[in-house]
Design an enzyme around this catalytic site. Structure first.
Site, PDB file in Angstrom:
ATOM      1  N   HIS A  45       0.865  -1.172   0.000  1.00 36.82           N
ATOM      2  CA  HIS A  45       0.000   0.000   0.000  1.00 36.82           C
ATOM      3  C   HIS A  45       0.902   1.223   0.000  1.00 36.82           C
ATOM      4  O   HIS A  45       1.688   1.393   0.924  1.00 36.82           O
ATOM      5  CB  HIS A  45      -0.878   0.033   1.238  1.00 36.82           C
ATOM      6  CG  HIS A  45      -1.817  -1.128   1.356  1.00 36.82           C
ATOM      7  ND1 HIS A  45      -1.498  -2.277   2.024  1.00 36.82           N
ATOM      8  CD2 HIS A  45      -3.060  -1.297   0.858  1.00 36.82           C
ATOM      9  CE1 HIS A  45      -2.532  -3.121   1.972  1.00 36.82           C
ATOM     10  NE2 HIS A  45      -3.496  -2.535   1.266  1.00 36.82           N
ATOM     11  N   SER A 143      -6.817   3.371  -6.014  1.00 37.75           N
ATOM     12  CA  SER A 143      -6.971   3.660  -4.586  1.00 37.75           C
ATOM     13  C   SER A 143      -7.244   2.363  -3.843  1.00 37.75           C
ATOM     14  O   SER A 143      -7.613   1.353  -4.438  1.00 37.75           O
ATOM     15  CB  SER A 143      -8.138   4.623  -4.360  1.00 37.75           C
ATOM     16  OG  SER A 143      -9.374   3.959  -4.566  1.00 37.75           O
ATOM     17  N   ASP A 144      -7.077   2.400  -2.539  1.00 38.81           N
ATOM     18  CA  ASP A 144      -7.573   1.300  -1.725  1.00 38.81           C
ATOM     19  C   ASP A 144      -9.097   1.431  -1.693  1.00 38.81           C
ATOM     20  O   ASP A 144      -9.654   2.380  -2.238  1.00 38.81           O
ATOM     21  CB  ASP A 144      -6.963   1.368  -0.321  1.00 38.81           C
ATOM     22  CG  ASP A 144      -6.867  -0.007   0.327  1.00 38.81           C
ATOM     23  OD1 ASP A 144      -7.700  -0.880  -0.007  1.00 38.81           O
ATOM     24  OD2 ASP A 144      -5.981  -0.214   1.160  1.00 38.81           O
ATOM     25  N   PHE A 145      -9.768   0.501  -1.086  1.00 38.15           N
ATOM     26  CA  PHE A 145     -11.232   0.454  -1.124  1.00 38.15           C
ATOM     27  C   PHE A 145     -11.819   1.771  -0.632  1.00 38.15           C
ATOM     28  O   PHE A 145     -11.710   2.122   0.535  1.00 38.15           O
ATOM     29  CB  PHE A 145     -11.743  -0.716  -0.287  1.00 38.15           C
ATOM     30  CG  PHE A 145     -13.133  -1.121  -0.627  1.00 38.15           C
ATOM     31  CD1 PHE A 145     -13.414  -1.651  -1.871  1.00 38.15           C
ATOM     32  CD2 PHE A 145     -14.155  -0.953   0.272  1.00 38.15           C
ATOM     33  CE1 PHE A 145     -14.703  -2.028  -2.203  1.00 38.15           C
ATOM     34  CE2 PHE A 145     -15.453  -1.331  -0.052  1.00 38.15           C
ATOM     35  CZ  PHE A 145     -15.718  -1.873  -1.284  1.00 38.15           C
ATOM     36  N   ASN A 146     -12.440   2.509  -1.533  1.00 39.99           N
ATOM     37  CA  ASN A 146     -12.819   3.895  -1.269  1.00 39.99           C
ATOM     38  C   ASN A 146     -14.311   4.041  -0.990  1.00 39.99           C
ATOM     39  O   ASN A 146     -15.088   4.319  -1.880  1.00 39.99           O
ATOM     40  CB  ASN A 146     -12.412   4.765  -2.462  1.00 39.99           C
ATOM     41  CG  ASN A 146     -12.656   6.237  -2.214  1.00 39.99           C
ATOM     42  OD1 ASN A 146     -13.118   6.635  -1.156  1.00 39.99           O
ATOM     43  ND2 ASN A 146     -12.355   7.043  -3.197  1.00 39.99           N
TER      44      ASN A 146
END
Length: 193
Positions: A45, A143-146
């Site tokens: 990440h 993106s990470d889980f947005n």
């Protein structure tokens, strides 16, 4: 690609090492290995993602530039700069086969945390100035889980995050000149990847 900084990190089992050099080399080798089969691997990440606890509620990471560059960004830098692969392609209308060396690391995922007070995926200094301008990263960032209000899609797009990992968030602004420029860059990065 994050580091084993302490034993209580909920994601420690996913990370290669506590050492930035070892982590960078292993990440680069993974990118090289998967790219040989036409697969792109998201190094995640990006960056300074050291804890799971309260990661979506005001997790602000504070560090000086030296620590950020030498410890937290170093694995990603090694992977982006050193992971190379060779592709074969048809180079003319006669079917001549040629080969070319390209970057194997063409995909990254940003992180939930904030760097200072700015969400990592919406932080221009990280996503554009360092990743693309300094390291010459050519590829896409997701993106990470947005699903959270502190990760605005428009901010991420303008900062250099090309896609949102979600099904609910949309861009609020798609008509201004700056948003259209950012969208074009994002599409370019996705197609390159």
């Amino acid at each position: 690609m994050n580091l084993h900084r302490h034993g209580y990190n909920g994601r420690g089992g996913e990370y290669y090492s506590e050492d930035p050099l070892i982590t960078g080399i292993m990440g680069a080798m993974t990118s090289i290995g998967t790219s040989k089969y036409g697969v792109y691997t998201y190094a995640k990440h990006f960056a300074l993602n050291d804890q799971e606890y309260k990661r979506t509620t005001n997790l602000c990471t504070w560090a000086n530039e030296q620590a950020i560059r030498e410890i937290y960004l170093r694995p990603f830098e090694i992977c982006v700069k050193n992971a190379k692969t060779t592709i074969n392609y048809i180079s003319d209308e006669n079917g001549t086969m040629s080969s070319k060396e390209i970057n194997a690391a063409t995909a990254l995922m940003s992180s939930f945390n904030r760097i200072g007070t700015t969400w990592a995926g919406g932080y221009t200094n990280l996503m554009t100035n360092v990743l693309r301008n300094e390291w010459n990263f050519q590829g896409a960032v997701i993106s990470d889980f947005n699903l959270y209000g502190y990760m605005p899609s428009d901010q991420g797009m303008r900062a250099g995050t090309d896609m949102q990992l979600t099904w609910k968030k949309t861009f609020a602004d798609t008509d201004s000149a700056t948003s259209r420029i950012a969208l074009r860059k994002a599409y370019h990065n996705l197609f390159y990847m």
